[in-house]
Motif scaffolding. Sequence first.
Motif, PDB file in Angstrom:
ATOM      1  N   PRO A 158      15.209 -16.857  -7.848  1.00 37.46           N
ATOM      2  CA  PRO A 158      15.383 -15.401  -7.813  1.00 37.46           C
ATOM      3  C   PRO A 158      16.172 -14.882  -9.014  1.00 37.46           C
ATOM      4  CG  PRO A 158      15.851 -16.364  -5.671  1.00 37.46           C
ATOM      5  CD  PRO A 158      15.696 -17.504  -6.617  1.00 37.46           C
ATOM      6  N   THR A 159      15.905 -13.649  -9.380  1.00 34.64           N
ATOM      7  CA  THR A 159      16.542 -13.042 -10.550  1.00 34.64           C
ATOM      8  C   THR A 159      18.056 -13.093 -10.465  1.00 34.64           C
ATOM      9  OG1 THR A 159      14.654 -11.581 -10.916  1.00 34.64           O
ATOM     10  CG2 THR A 159      16.753 -10.909 -11.872  1.00 34.64           C
ATOM     11  N   GLY A 160      18.604 -12.779  -9.311  1.00 36.47           N
ATOM     12  CA  GLY A 160      20.048 -12.807  -9.153  1.00 36.47           C
ATOM     13  C   GLY A 160      20.632 -14.173  -9.399  1.00 36.47           C
ATOM     14  N   TYR A 161      19.908 -15.203  -9.013  1.00 32.18           N
ATOM     15  CA  TYR A 161      20.357 -16.571  -9.229  1.00 32.18           C
ATOM     16  C   TYR A 161      20.345 -16.909 -10.715  1.00 32.18           C
ATOM     17  CZ  TYR A 161      20.596 -21.655  -8.897  1.00 32.18           C
ATOM     18  OH  TYR A 161      20.957 -22.974  -9.071  1.00 32.18           O
ATOM     19  N   ILE A 162      19.293 -16.488 -11.409  1.00 30.90           N
ATOM     20  CA  ILE A 162      19.165 -16.778 -12.842  1.00 30.90           C
ATOM     21  C   ILE A 162      20.370 -16.255 -13.607  1.00 30.90           C
ATOM     22  CG2 ILE A 162      17.818 -16.265 -14.920  1.00 30.90           C
ATOM     23  CD1 ILE A 162      15.333 -16.168 -13.049  1.00 30.90           C
ATOM     24  N   ALA A 163      20.750 -15.032 -13.308  1.00 33.93           N
ATOM     25  CA  ALA A 163      21.841 -14.387 -14.040  1.00 33.93           C
ATOM     26  C   ALA A 163      23.168 -15.105 -13.850  1.00 33.93           C
ATOM     27  CB  ALA A 163      21.963 -12.931 -13.597  1.00 33.93           C
ATOM     28  N   ALA A 164      23.348 -15.766 -12.707  1.00 32.45           N
ATOM     29  CA  ALA A 164      24.630 -16.418 -12.409  1.00 32.45           C
ATOM     30  C   ALA A 164      24.574 -17.936 -12.527  1.00 32.45           C
ATOM     31  CB  ALA A 164      25.071 -16.043 -10.994  1.00 32.45           C
ATOM     32  N   SER A 165      23.451 -18.488 -12.984  1.00 36.04           N
ATOM     33  CA  SER A 165      23.249 -19.940 -12.929  1.00 36.04           C
ATOM     34  C   SER A 165      23.974 -20.707 -14.020  1.00 36.04           C
ATOM     35  CB  SER A 165      21.754 -20.250 -13.031  1.00 36.04           C
ATOM     36  OG  SER A 165      21.265 -19.965 -14.329  1.00 36.04           O
ATOM     37  N   GLY A 166      24.305 -20.032 -15.111  1.00 38.29           N
ATOM     38  CA  GLY A 166      24.891 -20.723 -16.253  1.00 38.29           C
ATOM     39  C   GLY A 166      23.862 -21.204 -17.254  1.00 38.29           C
ATOM     40  N   GLY A 167      22.578 -21.007 -16.963  1.00 38.25           N
ATOM     41  CA  GLY A 167      21.537 -21.396 -17.900  1.00 38.25           C
ATOM     42  C   GLY A 167      20.810 -22.653 -17.477  1.00 38.25           C
ATOM     43  N   ILE A 168      19.649 -22.873 -18.057  1.00 38.01           N
ATOM     44  CA  ILE A 168      18.768 -23.947 -17.625  1.00 38.01           C
ATOM     45  C   ILE A 168      19.375 -25.335 -17.810  1.00 38.01           C
ATOM     46  CG2 ILE A 168      17.527 -24.270 -19.815  1.00 38.01           C
ATOM     47  CD1 ILE A 168      14.922 -24.367 -18.088  1.00 38.01           C
ATOM     48  N   PHE A 169      20.225 -25.507 -18.834  1.00 37.31           N
ATOM     49  CA  PHE A 169      20.814 -26.824 -19.057  1.00 37.31           C
ATOM     50  C   PHE A 169      21.904 -27.125 -18.026  1.00 37.31           C
ATOM     51  CE2 PHE A 169      19.472 -25.334 -23.331  1.00 37.31           C
ATOM     52  CZ  PHE A 169      18.451 -26.243 -23.523  1.00 37.31           C
ATOM     53  N   ARG A 170      22.717 -26.114 -17.704  1.00 36.56           N
ATOM     54  CA  ARG A 170      23.812 -26.319 -16.742  1.00 36.56           C
ATOM     55  C   ARG A 170      23.310 -26.328 -15.302  1.00 36.56           C
ATOM     56  NH1 ARG A 170      26.019 -22.072 -20.103  1.00 36.56           N
ATOM     57  NH2 ARG A 170      27.541 -22.879 -21.622  1.00 36.56           N
ATOM     58  N   ASP A 171      22.194 -25.655 -15.052  1.00 35.85           N
ATOM     59  CA  ASP A 171      21.706 -25.508 -13.684  1.00 35.85           C
ATOM     60  C   ASP A 171      20.617 -26.517 -13.327  1.00 35.85           C
ATOM     61  OD1 ASP A 171      20.999 -24.201 -11.136  1.00 35.85           O
ATOM     62  OD2 ASP A 171      19.219 -23.561 -12.226  1.00 35.85           O
ATOM     63  N   CYS A 172      19.669 -26.726 -14.210  1.00 35.52           N
ATOM     64  CA  CYS A 172      18.495 -27.547 -13.918  1.00 35.52           C
ATOM     65  C   CYS A 172      18.562 -28.915 -14.602  1.00 35.52           C
ATOM     66  CB  CYS A 172      17.240 -26.796 -14.346  1.00 35.52           C
ATOM     67  SG  CYS A 172      15.696 -27.708 -14.128  1.00 35.52           S
ATOM     68  N   ALA A 173      18.718 -28.923 -15.920  1.00 38.13           N
ATOM     69  CA  ALA A 173      18.654 -30.178 -16.673  1.00 38.13           C
ATOM     70  C   ALA A 173      19.826 -31.106 -16.388  1.00 38.13           C
ATOM     71  CB  ALA A 173      18.572 -29.889 -18.180  1.00 38.13           C
ATOM     72  N   VAL A 174      20.893 -30.584 -15.766  1.00 40.55           N
ATOM     73  CA  VAL A 174      22.019 -31.472 -15.443  1.00 40.55           C
ATOM     74  C   VAL A 174      21.579 -32.638 -14.565  1.00 40.55           C
ATOM     75  CG1 VAL A 174      23.930 -29.857 -15.758  1.00 40.55           C
ATOM     76  CG2 VAL A 174      22.684 -29.886 -13.592  1.00 40.55           C
TER      77      VAL A 174
END
Length: 358
Positions: A158-174
Amino acid sequence: MGLTIGVIGLGRIGAFHADTVAALPWVDELVVTDAVPAAVDATLDRLESARPAADTDELLASGVDAVVIASATPTHAELIEKAVAAGIPTLCEKPIALSVADSAEVVRRVGDSGVPVRIGYNRRFDPAMAAARAAVVSGDLGFITTVRSTTLDPAPPPTGYIAASGGIFRDCAVHDFDTVRWLLGDEVVEVYATGGNQGDPIFADVGDVDTASVLLTFASGTIGVVSVTRYNGRGYDCRLEAHGSTDSVVAGWDDGTPVRNLQADSTFPTGAPHRFFMDRFAAAYRAELGAFCDEVRATPSPNELCTAQDALEVALIAEAATQSVALRRPVHIDEVRTAHAAGEHLSTTTRHTSIRRP
């Protein structure tokens, strides 16, 4: 006598954890809390062994033997420290905190407490990935030339999650960073990342990318290749490969792999594509939570739980990847470590020549 486990946060992953923990044979009772009362009510309706706590302070004071933290990321650091101060073993969903500096401070504060603090990187407990690590550790593959880890999500969060996620490297690629570091038992020394946007403008608007690739150089000389995207329409694709001088292995290559094989004489894969990470890794989550409860029960068994220090090293890799995209050059892990220790931005401390991409 069984355990009483606290679960803080009952959103998507927290509710899943509550269900999983409640099903473990050595857990007698859950104490649950969430900022949204309806989430607590739904859990109480679903699980007979659950009872509510008004807030996190009440939960931590309720006599729980351990706590699982699955609340929003900005709450993780404070809750970890509160749980440790109360002497309660803790499993917290990743990350420790949104920034390397905050993560390092938490690790410093809890490091000598003697209270177990584990961070949720469930792929360590995927049977095939565990087998891949065993093959590497045994030496069956020879020296490892390349590891590849792939996380391709079928659709953005969700859009709200994207804005607060810290970015794809910190959120997903970790997850990939932790997996390849754990697989090799080796440390990343340099990171080179690139990313792009072709989907929802929200990613660019918040300074993020929707697709990225990362080259990792390990101390041994092994090269890591990490690929992530928010747009993989065929399904959820998560694989791990290890290529060695004498043999190669792959994990996550099953009948649910979301690829369309164009080889004329092959029918593989034959199953419905994986669609969701919680389905793909359900067994791994169960094994991870089981290993944590074993540790709480002081049952002597080896486990692969991610420590707070491990999670800090992963955070450094994610930060290096984020900075690599911004600076358009390779970034050394020691640069990030030094910059954060000095409280400076990376670009003010580096002396390396920038490498420009077309």
